[in-house]
Design a protein around this motif. Structure first.
Motif, mmCIF file in Angstrom:
data_model
loop_
_atom_site.group_PDB
_atom_site.id
_atom_site.type_symbol
_atom_site.label_atom_id
_atom_site.label_comp_id
_atom_site.label_asym_id
_atom_site.label_seq_id
_atom_site.Cartn_x
_atom_site.Cartn_y
_atom_site.Cartn_z
ATOM 1 N N VAL A 327 -30.667 49.039 119.376
ATOM 2 C CA VAL A 327 -29.576 49.960 119.016
ATOM 3 C C VAL A 327 -29.854 50.579 117.654
ATOM 4 N N GLY A 328 -30.067 49.728 116.675
ATOM 5 C CA GLY A 328 -30.424 50.215 115.351
ATOM 6 C C GLY A 328 -29.406 51.185 114.783
ATOM 7 N N LEU A 329 -29.897 52.326 114.257
ATOM 8 C CA LEU A 329 -29.024 53.300 113.606
ATOM 9 C C LEU A 329 -28.311 54.211 114.582
ATOM 10 N N ALA A 330 -28.558 54.015 115.877
ATOM 11 C CA ALA A 330 -27.748 54.755 116.850
ATOM 12 C C ALA A 330 -26.294 54.293 116.774
ATOM 13 N N ASN A 331 -26.094 53.029 116.373
ATOM 14 C CA ASN A 331 -24.748 52.503 116.130
ATOM 15 C C ASN A 331 -24.882 51.307 115.194
ATOM 16 N N PRO A 332 -24.933 51.547 113.887
ATOM 17 C CA PRO A 332 -25.174 50.463 112.926
ATOM 18 C C PRO A 332 -24.147 49.347 112.963
ATOM 19 N N SER A 333 -22.941 49.626 113.421
ATOM 20 C CA SER A 333 -21.893 48.595 113.407
ATOM 21 C C SER A 333 -22.130 47.517 114.459
ATOM 22 N N VAL A 334 -23.062 47.725 115.396
ATOM 23 C CA VAL A 334 -23.357 46.686 116.382
ATOM 24 C C VAL A 334 -23.859 45.428 115.685
ATOM 25 N N LEU A 335 -24.677 45.615 114.663
ATOM 26 C CA LEU A 335 -25.191 44.450 113.925
ATOM 27 C C LEU A 335 -24.036 43.658 113.326
ATOM 28 N N ASN A 336 -23.039 44.351 112.778
ATOM 29 C CA ASN A 336 -21.878 43.656 112.212
ATOM 30 C C ASN A 336 -21.150 42.846 113.278
ATOM 31 N N GLN A 337 -21.006 43.420 114.468
ATOM 32 C CA GLN A 337 -20.319 42.730 115.562
ATOM 33 C C GLN A 337 -21.063 41.461 115.961
ATOM 34 N N CYS A 338 -22.389 41.553 116.059
ATOM 35 C CA CYS A 338 -23.180 40.405 116.502
ATOM 36 C C CYS A 338 -23.187 39.298 115.453
ATOM 37 N N VAL A 339 -23.311 39.673 114.191
ATOM 38 C CA VAL A 339 -23.253 38.670 113.127
ATOM 39 C C VAL A 339 -21.870 38.034 113.079
ATOM 40 N N ALA A 340 -20.838 38.840 113.293
ATOM 41 C CA ALA A 340 -19.476 38.295 113.321
ATOM 42 C C ALA A 340 -19.302 37.322 114.476
ATOM 43 N N ALA A 341 -19.948 37.613 115.622
ATOM 44 C CA ALA A 341 -19.868 36.707 116.766
ATOM 45 C C ALA A 341 -20.513 35.360 116.430
ATOM 46 N N MET A 342 -21.640 35.397 115.713
ATOM 47 C CA MET A 342 -22.283 34.147 115.308
ATOM 48 C C MET A 342 -21.390 33.378 114.332
ATOM 49 N N GLN A 343 -20.755 34.079 113.416
ATOM 50 C CA GLN A 343 -19.854 33.412 112.477
ATOM 51 C C GLN A 343 -18.656 32.809 113.204
ATOM 52 N N ALA A 344 -18.134 33.528 114.176
ATOM 53 C CA ALA A 344 -17.014 32.995 114.958
ATOM 54 C C ALA A 344 -17.432 31.745 115.720
ATOM 55 N N LEU A 345 -18.668 31.753 116.220
ATOM 56 C CA LEU A 345 -19.175 30.576 116.928
ATOM 57 C C LEU A 345 -19.266 29.385 115.985
ATOM 58 N N GLU A 346 -19.727 29.623 114.751
ATOM 59 C CA GLU A 346 -19.840 28.531 113.788
ATOM 60 C C GLU A 346 -18.471 28.039 113.315
ATOM 61 N N PHE A 347 -17.528 28.963 113.121
ATOM 62 C CA PHE A 347 -16.208 28.596 112.599
ATOM 63 C C PHE A 347 -15.309 27.979 113.672
ATOM 64 N N ASN A 348 -15.263 28.620 114.851
ATOM 65 C CA ASN A 348 -14.330 28.207 115.900
ATOM 66 C C ASN A 348 -14.957 27.316 116.958
ATOM 67 N N GLY A 349 -16.265 27.522 117.201
ATOM 68 C CA GLY A 349 -16.911 26.768 118.267
ATOM 69 C C GLY A 349 -16.515 27.271 119.640
ATOM 70 N N MET A 350 -17.080 26.623 120.655
ATOM 71 C CA MET A 350 -16.765 26.956 122.044
ATOM 72 C C MET A 350 -15.624 26.054 122.521
#
Length: 465
Positions: A327-350
């Motif tokens: 995706v890259g610079l076609a939509n830079p906010s995708v990276l923010n979403q994916c990193v946020a998903a990893m943080q949510a996984l670490e904070f909240n768990g499954m």
């Protein structure tokens, strides 16, 4: 291990061998009957002949090479590989029952080089004294170390031992090439639903090894459910049948009736295979689905991996990589979403974080795609590897460095913010690479604005090499 008198005809030896073995190829003693009675249904119901064997028609069907070799007792070293419960060990037991050779069995997890050498010594003695060959069945053969593999190679090459390996892993990837090159490979497939149902009804009707002596009724939809949920593993289906029969109380007339409801309770979770090969295959399918903008497929493969026990951080890490790779610079906010998903996984768990991960998967898939970032960094890395020494232009060097006080700059550095539109034409690459172009924005998403910005500041790039 039983030994036979020298000079005994081969057919007589084979018949004697059958008398001292049970129907699964195991040695019989006074207490074998007790062991057999306590064995699980799946073990008791192992097919004893090729005609009873279910599935794998591509390798043991009529007139196939493997079947002819087994029936003629001419089978050489081979490796059976495929998913659990598809008949690998069963076919090996059939070989043991059919062959006139001695038959030894080891497990790669519990046996060592010493065990292998003991088998080889016995096999060599049998061959020298009686001219009788020997088979070594090795379960989980992919778990053998190199030293264990090397210990059996001379015996295989000299004909003292014929190896039958059984494994769920692809032997070409999981075993030493020296062993694989000396064996014929036979791939087993998961059993079909009809084969599973046939095995279930056979066990329900068999009076010797199954539940044929009981007044037992198994509904067709119950067998269909087991066939579907067992996912090609006949052992799983037979274990479910045994649990259902042993835990269902007979009615007033002594009849045991297995309904769909009982079948569902006896096997509540679908068995999902997850060996090394399938792990990487599923992960590959997940990555390709992300790149291919198929959010439905990406969600499915993510769920399938998590269901099979894969750490959810593995696919999420891949999402973070794909956010820039595809995706890259076609939509830079995708990276923010994916990193946020990893943080949510670490904070909240499954399982709570599955919603955040699913949101990121969908956002990544449905975003415009561009691999310009990947191409740019690869091109820059290639240029860096191939370039000779490239000096930094004098006006770009560190002005605070001590030597700067004593050196005269041939050209002054142009501070971009001192110019209109905060841009000024200036060479930043070394002289030998001044016309190279690494980043070429696509016309996807945000990268259209990159083109607009370049036109706005009047920046033009010459074609790269």
């Amino acid at each position: 291990m039983k030994f036979f008198p020298a000079g005994e005809p081969a057919e007589a030896r084979r018949e004697t061998r059958r008398r001292i073995r049970d129907k699964g190829g195991k040695a019989v003693d006074l207490f074998s009957g007790n062991l057999e009675k306590s064995a699980p249904l799946a073990d008791r119901m192992r097919p004893r002949t090729l005609d009873e064997f279910l599935g794998q028609g591509h390798i043991v069907g009529k007139n196939t090479l493997l079947r002819r070799a087994i029936e003629a007792d001419k089978l050489g070293s081979c490796i059976f590989w495929g998913p659990p419960g598809c008949g690998k060990s069963t076919l090996a037991a059939i070989v043991a029952h059919t062959t006139g050779s001695d038959f030894y069995k080891l497990n790669a997890v519990t046996s060592g080089v010493k065990d292998v050498r003991e088998v080889i010594d016995k096999a060599e003695g049998s061959l020298k004294l009686y001219g009788r060959e020997s088979f070594l069945l090795l379960d989980e053969c992919h778990r053998w170390s190199k030293s264990q593999s090397d210990s059996v190679l001379p015996a295989m090459e000299s004909g003292v031992i014929k190896l039958i390996g059984s494994t769920t892993e692809n032997p070409m990837a999981a075993m030493t090439s020296a062993i694989v090159s000396r064996c014929r490979l036979f791939e087993f497939y998961a059993l079909g639903k009809e084969d599973i149902k046939k095995a279930v009804f056979r066990a329900a009707e068999d009076k010797e090894r199954g539940f044929g002596n009981m007044d037992l009724t198994v509904d067709g939809d119950a067998a269909e459910h087991w066939a579907s949920v067992s996912n090609g593993d006949v052992r799983s289906a037979l274990n479910a049948l045994e649990l259902a029969v042993l835990t269902t109380k007979p009615d007033a007339k002594g009849r045991v009736h297995i309904t769909l409801e009982i079948a569902e309770q006896s096997i509540q979770q679908r068995a999902v295979r997850m060996d090394d090969n399938e792990y990487y295959d599923m992960l590959s399918a997940f990555c390709k689905s992300l790149r291919g903008s198929d959010s439905d497929a990406a969600l499915f493969w993510f769920a399938r991996m998590v269901y099979a026990g894969v750490d959810p951080r593995v696919p999420v890490r891949r999402m973070i990589a794909h956010a820039s790779e595809d995706v890259g610079l076609a939509n830079p906010s995708v990276l923010n979403q994916c990193v946020a998903a990893m943080q949510a996984l670490e904070f909240n768990g499954m399982p709570e974080a599955r919603l955040n991960i699913a949101q990121a998967i969908i956002y990544l898939c449905e975003s415009p795609k561009s691999n310009s970032v990947l191409l740019a960094v690869d091109a820059a890395a290639k240029a860096a590897r191939e370039a000779s020494r490239q000096d930094v232009p004098a006006y770009l060097q560190d002005a605070n460095f001590e030597k700067a006080k004593h050196e005269k700059k041939s050209e002054a550095y142009k501070y971009a913010h001192d110019y209109p539109r905060h841009y000024v034409e200036q060479q930043y690459l070394p002289d030998e690479m001044k016309d190279r172009v690494f980043y070429r924005p696509s016309m996807q998403g945000y990268e259209q604005k990159v083109h607009e910005y370049r036109r706005f500041i009047g920046k033009e790039k010459k074609p790269g090499k």
